[in-house]
Scaffold this motif. Structure first.
Motif, PDB file in Angstrom:
ATOM      1  N   PHE A 194       0.834  -1.211   0.000  1.00  0.00           N
ATOM      2  CA  PHE A 194       0.000   0.000   0.000  1.00  0.00           C
ATOM      3  C   PHE A 194       0.864   1.254   0.000  1.00  0.00           C
ATOM      4  O   PHE A 194       0.526   2.252  -0.647  1.00  0.00           O
ATOM      5  CB  PHE A 194      -0.920  -0.023   1.219  1.00  0.00           C
ATOM      6  N   LEU A 195       1.991   1.194   0.701  1.00  0.00           N
ATOM      7  CA  LEU A 195       2.904   2.339   0.704  1.00  0.00           C
ATOM      8  C   LEU A 195       3.612   2.516  -0.631  1.00  0.00           C
ATOM      9  O   LEU A 195       4.172   3.579  -0.908  1.00  0.00           O
ATOM     10  CB  LEU A 195       3.948   2.178   1.810  1.00  0.00           C
ATOM     11  N   TYR A 196       3.623   1.472  -1.450  1.00  0.00           N
ATOM     12  CA  TYR A 196       4.258   1.558  -2.763  1.00  0.00           C
ATOM     13  C   TYR A 196       3.458   2.409  -3.755  1.00  0.00           C
ATOM     14  O   TYR A 196       4.000   2.803  -4.790  1.00  0.00           O
ATOM     15  CB  TYR A 196       4.417   0.160  -3.364  1.00  0.00           C
ATOM     16  N   ILE A 197       2.206   2.674  -3.466  1.00  0.00           N
ATOM     17  CA  ILE A 197       1.330   3.328  -4.445  1.00  0.00           C
ATOM     18  C   ILE A 197       1.889   4.669  -4.928  1.00  0.00           C
ATOM     19  O   ILE A 197       1.888   4.950  -6.133  1.00  0.00           O
ATOM     20  CB  ILE A 197      -0.096   3.488  -3.864  1.00  0.00           C
ATOM     21  N   PRO A 198       2.405   5.548  -4.067  1.00  0.00           N
ATOM     22  CA  PRO A 198       2.923   6.825  -4.573  1.00  0.00           C
ATOM     23  C   PRO A 198       4.324   6.734  -5.187  1.00  0.00           C
ATOM     24  O   PRO A 198       4.771   7.685  -5.834  1.00  0.00           O
ATOM     25  CB  PRO A 198       2.958   7.726  -3.320  1.00  0.00           C
ATOM     26  N   LEU A 199       5.032   5.619  -4.998  1.00  0.00           N
ATOM     27  CA  LEU A 199       6.443   5.556  -5.379  1.00  0.00           C
ATOM     28  C   LEU A 199       6.706   5.623  -6.880  1.00  0.00           C
ATOM     29  O   LEU A 199       7.774   6.092  -7.290  1.00  0.00           O
ATOM     30  CB  LEU A 199       7.084   4.287  -4.799  1.00  0.00           C
ATOM     31  N   PRO A 200       5.823   5.142  -7.764  1.00  0.00           N
ATOM     32  CA  PRO A 200       6.139   5.208  -9.200  1.00  0.00           C
ATOM     33  C   PRO A 200       6.451   6.614  -9.702  1.00  0.00           C
ATOM     34  O   PRO A 200       7.172   6.755 -10.696  1.00  0.00           O
ATOM     35  CB  PRO A 200       4.870   4.646  -9.858  1.00  0.00           C
ATOM     36  N   MET A 201       5.943   7.639  -9.029  1.00  0.00           N
ATOM     37  CA  MET A 201       6.207   9.000  -9.506  1.00  0.00           C
ATOM     38  C   MET A 201       7.691   9.326  -9.424  1.00  0.00           C
ATOM     39  O   MET A 201       8.210  10.085 -10.255  1.00  0.00           O
ATOM     40  CB  MET A 201       5.400   9.998  -8.662  1.00  0.00           C
ATOM     41  N   PHE A 202       8.390   8.775  -8.437  1.00  0.00           N
ATOM     42  CA  PHE A 202       9.836   8.988  -8.368  1.00  0.00           C
ATOM     43  C   PHE A 202      10.524   8.410  -9.592  1.00  0.00           C
ATOM     44  O   PHE A 202      11.384   9.058 -10.200  1.00  0.00           O
ATOM     45  CB  PHE A 202      10.399   8.356  -7.091  1.00  0.00           C
ATOM     46  N   TRP A 203      10.150   7.183  -9.952  1.00  0.00           N
ATOM     47  CA  TRP A 203      10.788   6.546 -11.111  1.00  0.00           C
ATOM     48  C   TRP A 203      10.406   7.239 -12.416  1.00  0.00           C
ATOM     49  O   TRP A 203      11.174   7.180 -13.388  1.00  0.00           O
ATOM     50  CB  TRP A 203      10.415   5.069 -11.167  1.00  0.00           C
ATOM     51  N   ALA A 204       9.248   7.878 -12.445  1.00  0.00           N
ATOM     52  CA  ALA A 204       8.872   8.631 -13.638  1.00  0.00           C
ATOM     53  C   ALA A 204       9.870   9.742 -13.927  1.00  0.00           C
ATOM     54  O   ALA A 204      10.170  10.046 -15.092  1.00  0.00           O
ATOM     55  CB  ALA A 204       7.464   9.211 -13.477  1.00  0.00           C
ATOM     56  N   LEU A 205      10.401  10.354 -12.877  1.00  0.00           N
ATOM     57  CA  LEU A 205      11.415  11.392 -13.059  1.00  0.00           C
ATOM     58  C   LEU A 205      12.804  10.780 -13.229  1.00  0.00           C
ATOM     59  O   LEU A 205      13.587  11.230 -14.070  1.00  0.00           O
ATOM     60  CB  LEU A 205      11.415  12.351 -11.871  1.00  0.00           C
ATOM     61  N   PHE A 206      13.090   9.747 -12.458  1.00  0.00           N
ATOM     62  CA  PHE A 206      14.444   9.196 -12.459  1.00  0.00           C
ATOM     63  C   PHE A 206      14.833   8.636 -13.824  1.00  0.00           C
ATOM     64  O   PHE A 206      15.957   8.864 -14.303  1.00  0.00           O
ATOM     65  CB  PHE A 206      14.542   8.107 -11.392  1.00  0.00           C
ATOM     66  N   ASP A 207      13.962   7.902 -14.472  1.00  0.00           N
ATOM     67  CA  ASP A 207      14.308   7.246 -15.731  1.00  0.00           C
ATOM     68  C   ASP A 207      14.344   8.202 -16.916  1.00  0.00           C
ATOM     69  O   ASP A 207      14.674   7.773 -18.032  1.00  0.00           O
ATOM     70  CB  ASP A 207      13.332   6.101 -16.013  1.00  0.00           C
ATOM     71  N   GLN A 208      14.013   9.472 -16.705  1.00  0.00           N
ATOM     72  CA  GLN A 208      14.147  10.437 -17.801  1.00  0.00           C
ATOM     73  C   GLN A 208      15.601  10.860 -18.017  1.00  0.00           C
ATOM     74  O   GLN A 208      15.887  11.636 -18.936  1.00  0.00           O
ATOM     75  CB  GLN A 208      13.270  11.657 -17.539  1.00  0.00           C
ATOM     76  N   GLN A 209      16.517  10.342 -17.213  1.00  0.00           N
ATOM     77  CA  GLN A 209      17.943  10.560 -17.492  1.00  0.00           C
ATOM     78  C   GLN A 209      18.308  10.043 -18.872  1.00  0.00           C
ATOM     79  O   GLN A 209      19.120  10.648 -19.586  1.00  0.00           O
ATOM     80  CB  GLN A 209      18.800   9.832 -16.458  1.00  0.00           C
ATOM     81  N   GLY A 210      17.728   8.908 -19.255  1.00  0.00           N
ATOM     82  CA  GLY A 210      18.059   8.295 -20.537  1.00  0.00           C
ATOM     83  C   GLY A 210      17.275   8.832 -21.697  1.00  0.00           C
ATOM     84  O   GLY A 210      17.552   8.461 -22.845  1.00  0.00           O
TER      85      GLY A 210
END
Length: 778
Positions: free
Chosen positions: A396-412
């Motif tokens: 349940f705590l994982y629900i907001p976490l994808p937003m971090f990866w949305a920014l992080f993977d834009q390095q590539g």
């Protein structure tokens, strides 16, 4: 049962014989053989002791049994050789099912086989093949991914938005397939066969990508451009799908397979193996991100020279083939554990049954239960339900976490495209745009020990309760700040870009002294012209020269053309490019040259030729070189700057990489540590699958936000992503505030104690079963 440690003896369960440890055969059972009675009555006293191997079935002995010494137990006669030293052990009388005996025999066989593994410095030799395999595979994946978005843009000719969308779709697929790989490995093929099978698929995908990037494959007219771009797109998509299936499928298997190679008493070696394994991952990604952009920047081709994408994709394909070969070579040394089933399947079935059962009993006539998962108690054990509750609490705590990866993977993707509009001249080194991604792994190696040895102890000394969930919140906040920094850099870049308004100009009047001339200027939208003026004896010679460029060149390249200001026709070459014949006051077309370099210019006439060395012209500009004089073998040249070069240096990206890397160290490392500390011991894989799923969802968010925003300015999109992450960060901090930390070990210990009580008191178990049956009937 043996636990893998020397000096412990096996037991034979559910038999009325004794068991032995024999050096030549690890599991031996011995039984007392009585002669058949000659007449009705009590049986004759035992006469023989016969020992049989539980593995091969061969038997020994059969001689007379000596009288018992103390406990009345028979022992083997002295005729048994000393090398077959045995130790008696009392058999357990607890009944076991045939399935349990099969599993026990399989485990014993695996342990016995593992004990014969060759070793090196106290480690199984097989792990070195696994580490080399992982290094080559990570080199292959990250090397291919480093140049992928530029391949989309410059080879397939897709725009920035579509290139970004396909890139993040591929990354999302790479993080969705691990769930499939784990299910195949744990429920069907086993880890070894899964790794080999999907590695073959992976290698084929890399080879297809290398073939798809060969420009000459469809360049039948040899003009330097593919004639059938659809063929290249189809091959590229096929290759990417195979790569995603391969890399994602083996991701959850390789590390676990390496851990299987160790015995129970090798915990220290196993821990060091995972450190070495993680080092191989980072070394492979770092080296490949440096090398493949250099390979891409080379010129290659049969009919025309282009950027060498076949080499940039071919080297990762070769490394993947090496990875597969190395892994297969070590096949005979591996300890291969048979698939035992996947706990994720049981968790999903438990959740599904609870939801279905709750929906079936949704009427108010049925009594409510403490937790909605308790509706699965009719079919599943209390232990599984309790463990599933703990896992869902973390998920349940994982629900907001994808937003971090949305920014992080834009390095590539976005950040790499941003680097193409910047100056990559670092003195003696010219940095390629896709090489800036190496800043992240380099900073990780630096920041992880600094965080652990300096930052966290200082925070602790300040008596700040920096809990894991607070660390995750800080990591998300830092990622948002990194995108604010990226937006500021983008604003500075945009000031370098010239925009050309549609001209309303109808004619041009050029006056010099008493001479003047008028030119008609029917300039339409989207066109650009250069006005050349020369004062001659006969008057003013003015011309409007059409330019075929209206925007800055990409990838830091330069556009160069020549204008002939000599009274005769000349032939111009620069470096390896031949501009052809050039008449008086005429201009050549623009040609593309690498930025920051000097080339030899040769101006040839019918009578003579002269040379000059070009100036270093920076990166990302457009220039016109005017030939004013050719005498004494020296050409006099004048340089005109049509479009200014990139003035924002790539070094300005380092702050945003630094902030994002700090956020990653605080977020990712702490997130995994928190997840493992809050999950049951047998459900770590479920949380690992959930963590990888957040990465996939984050990349899907990029597709949704970038497609729905329709923002024309890139800096505005960076601000939008930062604002969304700040909002999610606030939501997560509220969720974390109300979260209660648990100790899974303590809860599992309570469950063990309850199960012991049930075994001691069968009436208690029967009572619980009757209560569950009554509830089910209700």
């Amino acid at each position: 049962m043996p636990d893998g440690r020397e000096g412990l003896w096996p037991r034979v369960v559910s038999c009325r014989v004794v068991s032995y440890r024999v050096l030549s055969c690890p599991i031996v059972s011995c039984g007392i053989v009585s002669p058949p009675p000659a007449a009705p009555g009590p049986p004759a006293p035992p006469r023989h002791l016969r020992c049989c191997c539980c593995c091969c079935g061969r038997c020994r002995g059969g001689g007379p049994v000596e009288p018992p010494l103390n406990a009345g137990r028979p022992r083997c006669p002295p005729s048994v050789p000393s090398r077959l030293f045995v130790r008696l052990s009392v058999c357990l009388s607890a009944p076991r099912s045939p399935r349990g005996r099969q599993q026990r025999a399989g485990t014993m066989a695996a342990k016995s086989k593992g004990s014969k593994q060759p070793g090196c410095f106290g480690y199984p030799l097989s792990i070195f093949f696994i580490v080399i395999n992982e290094f080559c595979e990570r080199f292959s994946y990250y090397g291919m991914r480093a140049v992928l978005v530029l391949y989309f843009k410059y080879f397939l000719r897709w725009d920035d938005n579509f290139s970004t969308a396909i890139y993040h779709t591929f990354v999302a697929l790479c993080y969705l397939t691990p769930i499939l790989g784990a299910l195949i490995a744990d429920s069907w093929l086993g880890k070894f066969k899964t790794i080999v099978s999907l590695s073959i698929v992976y290698t084929i995908g890399q080879a297809v990508m290398a073939v798809s990037s060969i420009n000459d494959l469809t360049d039948h007219n040899r003009d330097g451009a593919p004639d059938s771009i659809a063929t290249h797109i189809a091959l590229s998509m096929t290759g990417l799908i195979l790569i995603a299936l391969g890399t994602g499928g083996i991701k959850p298997c390789v590390s676990a397979f390496g851990g299987d190679q160790f015995e129970d008493h090798q915990e220290k070696q196993r821990s060091r193996f995972f450190s070495l394994f993680y080092l191989a991952i980072n070394a492979g990604s770092l080296i490949s991100t440096v090398i493949t952009p250099i390979l891409r920047a080379q010129q290659c081709g049969i009919h025309s020279k282009q950027q060498c994408y076949p080499l940039a994709f071919g080297v990762p394909a070769a490394l993947m083939a090496v990875s597969l070969i190395v892994f297969v070579i070590g096949s005979g040394m591996y300890k291969k554990v048979q698939p035992q089933g996947n706990i994720m399947v049981q968790v999903c079935k438990c959740i599904g049954f609870a939801i279905k059962n709750r929906f079936r009993h949704r009427s108010k006539a049925y009594p409510k239960r403490e937790h909605w998962l308790d509706w699965a108690s009719e079919k599943y054990s209390k232990r599984l339900i309790t463990q599933t509750k703990m896992v869902l609490k973390v998920l349940f705590l994982y629900i907001p976490l994808p937003m971090f990866w949305a920014l992080f993977d834009q390095q590539g993707s976005r950040w790499t495209l941003q680097a193409t509009t910047m100056d990559g001249n670092f003195g003696a080194i010219q940095i390629q745009p896709d090489q800036m991604q190496t800043v992240n792994p380099i900073l990780i190696v630096i920041m992880v020990p600094i965080m652990d040895a300096v930052i966290y102890p200082l925070i602790k000394k300040c008596k700040i309760n920096f809990t894991p969930l607070r660390k995750i919140t800080v990591g998300m906040f830092l990622a948002g700040l990194a995108f604010i920094a990226a937006a500021l850099v983008q604003l500075q870049i945009d000031t370098d870009y010239r925009t050309f308004e549609t001209s309303q100009l109808q004619h041009v009047v050029v006056a010099y002294g008493s001479n003047n001339t008028t030119l008609n200027a029917p300039i339409t939208g989207g066109e650009r012209y250069t006005l050349t003026v020369k004062n001659t004896v006969s008057g003013i010679d003015a011309q409007l020269l059409f330019d075929n460029v209206t925007s800055k060149p990409e990838e830091g390249k330069n556009l160069i053309r020549f204008i002939n200001n000599l009274p005769w026709t000349v032939n111009v070459t620069m470096g390896g490019a031949d501009f052809g014949e050039l008449t008086t006051l005429s201009a050549t077309n623009y040609s593309v040259f690498s930025g920051g370099r000097t080339d030899k210019i040769v101006v040839s006439t019918n009578a003579d030729s002269c040379t000059a060395t070009s100036n270093s012209l920076g990166f990302g500009g457009a220039y016109t070189i005017i030939i004013n004089e050719c005498s004494g073998n020296v050409a006099a040249l004048n340089y005109s700057q049509d479009i200014p070069p990139n003035t924002v240096h790539m070094a300005w990206q380092i702050p945003q990489y630094f902030i994002l890397t700090c956020g990653e160290v605080v977020f990712s490392v702490t997130g995994l540590e928190f997840s493992y500390s809050q999950a049951p011991s047998n459900m770590k894989s479920v949380l690992q699958a959930g963590w990888l799923l957040t990465v996939a969802v984050g990349n899907i968010i990029v597709l949704i936000v970038a497609g729905a925003s329709k923002l024309s300015q890139q800096w505005a999109e960076y601000v939008l992503f930062a604002a969304l992450l700040f909002a999610v960060c606030i939501i997560f901090s509220i969720m974390a505030y109300f979260y209660t930390y648990i100790d899974p070990n303590e809860i599992e210990a309570q469950l063990d104690e309850e199960e012991k009580q049930v075994k001691k008191d069968p009436d208690l178990q029967e009572k619980e079963e009757k209560e569950a049956e009554a509830v089910s009937r209700m």
